[in-house]
Write a protein that holds these residues in place. Structure first.
Motif, PDB file in Angstrom:
ATOM      1  N   LEU A  11       0.828  -1.209   0.000  1.00 35.11           N
ATOM      2  CA  LEU A  11       0.000   0.000   0.000  1.00 35.11           C
ATOM      3  C   LEU A  11       0.861   1.257   0.000  1.00 35.11           C
ATOM      4  O   LEU A  11       0.556   2.248  -0.663  1.00 35.11           O
ATOM      5  CB  LEU A  11      -0.932  -0.005   1.216  1.00 35.11           C
ATOM      6  CG  LEU A  11      -1.927   1.160   1.292  1.00 35.11           C
ATOM      7  CD1 LEU A  11      -2.799   1.196   0.039  1.00 35.11           C
ATOM      8  CD2 LEU A  11      -2.785   1.050   2.547  1.00 35.11           C
ATOM      9  N   ALA A  12       2.008   1.192   0.756  1.00 37.17           N
ATOM     10  CA  ALA A  12       2.902   2.351   0.786  1.00 37.17           C
ATOM     11  C   ALA A  12       3.492   2.605  -0.593  1.00 37.17           C
ATOM     12  O   ALA A  12       3.621   3.752  -1.045  1.00 37.17           O
ATOM     13  CB  ALA A  12       4.001   2.144   1.827  1.00 37.17           C
ATOM     14  N   LEU A  13       3.901   1.498  -1.291  1.00 36.62           N
ATOM     15  CA  LEU A  13       4.421   1.661  -2.654  1.00 36.62           C
ATOM     16  C   LEU A  13       3.367   2.248  -3.599  1.00 36.62           C
ATOM     17  O   LEU A  13       3.662   3.095  -4.441  1.00 36.62           O
ATOM     18  CB  LEU A  13       4.904   0.308  -3.184  1.00 36.62           C
ATOM     19  CG  LEU A  13       6.252  -0.189  -2.640  1.00 36.62           C
ATOM     20  CD1 LEU A  13       6.528  -1.604  -3.129  1.00 36.62           C
ATOM     21  CD2 LEU A  13       7.367   0.754  -3.066  1.00 36.62           C
ATOM     22  N   ILE A  14       2.158   1.729  -3.418  1.00 33.62           N
ATOM     23  CA  ILE A  14       1.074   2.232  -4.288  1.00 33.62           C
ATOM     24  C   ILE A  14       0.870   3.717  -4.075  1.00 33.62           C
ATOM     25  O   ILE A  14       0.704   4.507  -5.019  1.00 33.62           O
ATOM     26  CB  ILE A  14      -0.220   1.439  -4.010  1.00 33.62           C
ATOM     27  CG1 ILE A  14      -0.057  -0.007  -4.500  1.00 33.62           C
ATOM     28  CG2 ILE A  14      -1.407   2.110  -4.687  1.00 33.62           C
ATOM     29  CD1 ILE A  14      -1.220  -0.907  -4.127  1.00 33.62           C
ATOM     30  N   VAL A  15       0.864   4.144  -2.784  1.00 40.46           N
ATOM     31  CA  VAL A  15       0.662   5.567  -2.494  1.00 40.46           C
ATOM     32  C   VAL A  15       1.780   6.395  -3.099  1.00 40.46           C
ATOM     33  O   VAL A  15       1.551   7.448  -3.718  1.00 40.46           O
ATOM     34  CB  VAL A  15       0.563   5.781  -0.968  1.00 40.46           C
ATOM     35  CG1 VAL A  15       0.587   7.281  -0.648  1.00 40.46           C
ATOM     36  CG2 VAL A  15      -0.677   5.139  -0.411  1.00 40.46           C
ATOM     37  N   PHE A  16       3.037   5.922  -2.926  1.00 34.85           N
ATOM     38  CA  PHE A  16       4.183   6.672  -3.448  1.00 34.85           C
ATOM     39  C   PHE A  16       4.114   6.784  -4.975  1.00 34.85           C
ATOM     40  O   PHE A  16       4.293   7.866  -5.559  1.00 34.85           O
ATOM     41  CB  PHE A  16       5.480   5.997  -3.020  1.00 34.85           C
ATOM     42  CG  PHE A  16       6.709   6.630  -3.613  1.00 34.85           C
ATOM     43  CD1 PHE A  16       7.201   7.818  -3.099  1.00 34.85           C
ATOM     44  CD2 PHE A  16       7.350   6.033  -4.709  1.00 34.85           C
ATOM     45  CE1 PHE A  16       8.327   8.410  -3.666  1.00 34.85           C
ATOM     46  CE2 PHE A  16       8.466   6.631  -5.265  1.00 34.85           C
ATOM     47  CZ  PHE A  16       8.962   7.820  -4.752  1.00 34.85           C
TER      48      PHE A  16
END
Length: 885
Positions: A11-16
């Protein structure tokens, strides 16, 4: 490194990645929009420049056309009056504007001023335009290059034409001079930027005048270092800064004037064109910076939140959606339809997995029967192909909504259903709702919107909605289409005499007869009031249209029996336009059919006529005449001439007939034959009659004040005035206003007045007699009056039409007929006046026949008031005429 990345929560990668992509997208969109803004600004500037050049060229053409008209007019009058034209006198009477910027000169063949509006006379033999005309190098209007005027000291332009002697040799020049900035002043546009300009050039590139930034300027040094040359009649070109003296790049559009060797030029500053787009781009970049900062903060917060959430719990890998599609008590039908695919993944069928009782009833089955059935069991042939196509489309797009008619109930009422399909994995959730009532209501409203409430015919809305489709179908099939336009002649008489209820009754009967006269497939439309139109789509020739039109005229020509038992006869005047010859759209066809109907009414009602282009010009002339006539009545542009009636034996002046003339401001004196009929058709005859009566009474009062011996003056009154106006009251008011006795007035009426059977006309004649006014029958013998009508009406004078006077020299038959008229009139104690006496022979015959008075050109033509006053002083017009007779 790779291992560290793997430990980052997805999810963090997706947000970034999402924030980075969004930031990139924001700046990409801004760059594209900035490019588009500048392209749009440039395109708008091109359109504006071209529109301004065309508008400026048109205004120049009109303004120069007015100057050209002055030179043409002066050239014509100078050459046809052999030089008897005084510009000084014309200027004193206001024929030329008194502004400082326009001067008019006429110079002789040596270049010396003959006449002009300048305060001093000048010699122009050294001027360019004079030498051009003297050498014969200009056949029409010549526009000079700018020069300094000797009298004004200002830069001026000359618009000139050569004058010719009767043998064609050079006789001088007529010239209109204007100050050079005058040409730029034709176009008054305050929205020009400080570096924008408009300019005008001759065909050879010679600069004439300009307006820069809204300021008039006659010096071309501020614009072009060298005269511009444009090879084409119009165009658009971006010129760099080197092309202009002030070093400002511009977008230049030009337009050559039609009919004149001039070019109108418009220049828009390039800096101003992109200024708005640059400002908008700067503002957008500031906004993009703000959005970038906001996305960066949001991304950072999202990454932090995802990291914390990953530590607390695991998200479910798959979430199943549970659908509760319907209950048996719902009003809508609910279905779950599962797709069936083959080994290649292609959908080959659908099966009903679930439904409620309401939905099954729509299909015509019970719920238990319908469950598990495939579409190939429910539908056959074209119906199966159609349904499969709809459901496959819903599977591809994820959503579909439509309306369709399922079947008709036992009463023949259509069952309309609204269907909505939503995809859920390999199935479709379908809801079906009965919209039959709403559909029926909508169709009823649509029918009412397209139907005339009174006659139930189609209305104007229907016509304008359906005509484009009808015209397109005719165009595609190479067929003709006819449009009939008509109204009911004299329909207003029914409304005015019997009321609107009777008028509505007549319109309903008209609609019934119209339907009966038309063919199946023809369309009858009521446009409003008593106006109707008919659309004939299936016609092969104008003969077909003519036959149908004649059938309509015949059907409407039969007397109508209204609900109150009264009988009324009305007729239809029909104008016809044909597609494609007379127009390609409904508005044009209606207009041309209306013009054709107008021509029918002008030439005799109750007929039909096909549109011809010449009718438009005729209508324009008629409308111009009507408008001019309205202005003439409002501005009292009419004068009276007086034609004497004299004793046939002694020549003593017995009376004078007042004859109206129109003192037209442009055409001069216009005879009554050109406007009396139009005034009657327009309803202006009552106002004109009042003016004539008032002028006669005022003139009698003036003659009386001058001490002249007076004789009665007769006034012509039409049948329309008797039918629509209070003639006795109007004449009584005029006599009272000017203090004129009734013995000095006579009224001449036409035979059509005698034919009136209604009491009001007879009562008006009696009222005139009661005032002491004599009544004369004008142009007797041209109508249908009878001896019994002459006996019933108490008339004083019988004026025999000139047609009978002209027959006196053609043998005994003409004299016998005239003698019979004289004898009949004398028996009825009426005096006889012979009209149109043209020569001594006719006068001698009339004297032998016992005619009482004569009137005609042999005695005197109609005279203005001053000349008529001399006849009053003389008292008798012969023995000179008697001696010649």
């Amino acid at each position: 490194m790779i291992a560290a990345i793997r430990r980052i929560p997805p999810l963090a990668l997706i947000v970034f990645i999402s924030c980075s992509l969004l930031i990139g997208l924001v700046w990409s969109i801004e760059a594209a929009r900035s490019t588009n803004r500048h392209a749009l600004a440039n395109a708008a500037a091109q359109r504006q420049a071209q529109a301004l050049s065309r508008a400026y060229a048109e205004q120049l053409r009109r303004g120069i056309g007015e100057l050209d008209q002055i030179t043409l007019t002066l050239k014509y009058y100078w050459e046809h009056t052999r030089g008897s034209v005084s510009l000084e006198d014309q200027a004193e009477h206001g024929m030329y504007p008194k502004s400082d910027g326009l001067y008019v000169l006429i110079v002789d063949s040596k270049g010396d001023t003959v006449s002009g509006t300048l305060p001093a006379r000048v010699a122009v033999s050294d001027r360019e335009y004079f030498r051009v005309h003297q050498a014969g190098r200009a056949s029409g209007l010549y526009i000079s290059e700018p020069y300094i005027g000797r009298t004004t000291g200002k830069q001026v332009l000359a618009f000139s034409r050569a004058l010719r002697k009767p043998d064609g040799s050079f006789d001088g020049v007529v010239m209109v001079a204007v100050e050079a900035p005058y040409l730029a002043a034709f176009y008054d546009r305050s929205s020009l930027g400080e570096q924008d300009f408009i300019a005008v050039h001759r065909a050879d590139g010679e600069f004439l005048a300009a307006k820069v930034g809204g300021t008039l300027d006659g010096n071309n040094a501020r614009l072009f270092p060298a005269p511009p040359r444009f090879d084409q009649a119009s165009g658009l070109k971006a010129l760099d800064a080197s092309q202009f003296a002030d070093g400002a790049a511009r977008l230049v559009a030009w337009q050559r004037l039609s009919g004149y060797p001039l070019t109108a030029t418009v220049g828009l500053a390039a800096a101003d064109i992109q200024a708005g787009a640059d400002d908008a781009s700067d503002h957008a970049r500031q906004t993009a910076l703000g959005v970038t900062a906001l996305l960066a903060v949001a991304g950072f917060c999202g990454i932090v939140a995802s990291l914390r959430a990953a530590e607390r719990a695991r998200r479910e890998a798959r979430v199943k959606d549970t659908y509760r599609l319907a209950t048996d008590s719902a009003r809508e039908g609910f279905f779950m339809i599962r797709s069936i695919a083959d080994e290649h993944g292609e959908i080959v069928d659908f099966v009903v997995q679930d439904c409620n009782e309401r939905g099954a009833a729509f299909v015509g089955f019970g719920r238990d029967e319908l469950l598990g059935m495939r579409f190939r069991e429910l539908y056959r042939g074209a119906a199966l192909s159609k349904v499969m196509g709809i459901f496959r489309l819903a599977m591809d797009t994820g959503f579909h909504e439509d309306e369709f008619m399922a079947r008709r109930d036992r009463g023949g009422r259509p069952l309309w259903l609204q269907r909505k399909l939503v995809r859920s994995e390999d199935a479709l959730a379908m809801t079906v709702r009965d919209i039959s009532d709403a559909k029926a209501h909508a169709q009823a409203l649509a029918r009412l919107a397209c139907e005339d409430a009174l006659t139930t015919l189609h209305n104007r809305h229907w016509l304008m909605q359906t005509m484009p489709q009808s015209l397109e179908a005719a165009r595609a099939g190479g067929r003709q289409l006819a449009l009939l336009f008509f109204d009911l002649d004299d329909f207003k008489n029914v409304n005015n005499t019997l009321g609107h209820a009777a008028g509505d009754d007549l319109l309903r009967l008209t609609a019934l007869r119209l339907r009966a006269a038309l063919r199946p497939g023809d369309h009858a439309v009521r446009l409003g009031g008593d106006e109707f139109t008919v659309v004939l789509e299936q016609v092969d020739s104008v003969d077909d249209v003519a036959r149908i039109t004649e059938r309509v005229i015949a059907a409407l020509g039969e007397p109508f029996v209204l609900s109150d038992g009264s009988r009324h006869e009305v007729h239809a005047s029909i104008g016809i336009s044909m597609f494609p010859d007379d127009g390609n759209d409904a508005d044009t066809l209606l207009k041309h059919a209306d013009i054709a109907m107008y021509a029918v009414k002008a030439g005799g009602k109750g007929q039909y006529r096909f549109y011809q282009p010449a009718l438009s010009a005729s209508l324009v002339q008629r409308l111009a005449l009507e408008q001019a006539l309205r202005d003439a009545v409002d501005e009292d542009q009419f004068v009276l001439h007086y034609q004497p009636r004299v004793d046939a034996v002694t020549g003593e002046l017995r009376s004078m007939e007042a004859l109206v003339r129109w003192q037209h401001p442009l055409r001069g004196l216009v005879g009554p034959l050109e406007f009396i009929g139009v005034a009657e058709s327009m309803g202006l005859i009552e106002a004109l009659g009042c003016q004539v009566a008032d002028k006669v009474c005022r003139q009698l009062r003036a003659w009386q004040a001058d001490g002249l011996p007076l004789v009665p003056v007769s006034i012509n009154v039409s049948a329309r005035q008797f039918n629509h106006g209070d003639v006795p009251g109007m004449i009584a008011r005029c006599m009272s206003r000017h203090g004129v006795p009734a013995s000095l007035l006579e009224v001449e009426l036409t035979e059509s007045c005698m034919l009136a059977t209604d009491r009001p006309v007879a009562d008006e004649l009696t009222a005139l007699k009661a005032l002491g006014i004599k009544l004369l029958v004008d142009d007797f013998g041209t109508g249908y009056s009878s001896l019994s009508q002459l006996q019933q009406l108490d008339l004083d004078v019988l004026k025999v039409d000139r047609a009978f006077t002209a027959q006196l020299r053609n043998g005994r038959e003409g004299m016998a007929f005239f003698r019979a008229i004289v004898s009949m009139a004398h028996v009825l104690r009426m005096s006889v006046v012979a009209e149109g006496v043209e020569n001594a022979e006719e006068l001698a015959i009339l004297q032998d026949l016992g005619c009482d008075e004569v009137q005609g050109y042999y005695v005197s033509r109609p005279l203005p008031a001053a000349a008529a006053a001399r006849l009053l002083r003389a008292g008798s017009l012969f023995p000179a005429l008697l001696q010649s007779a």
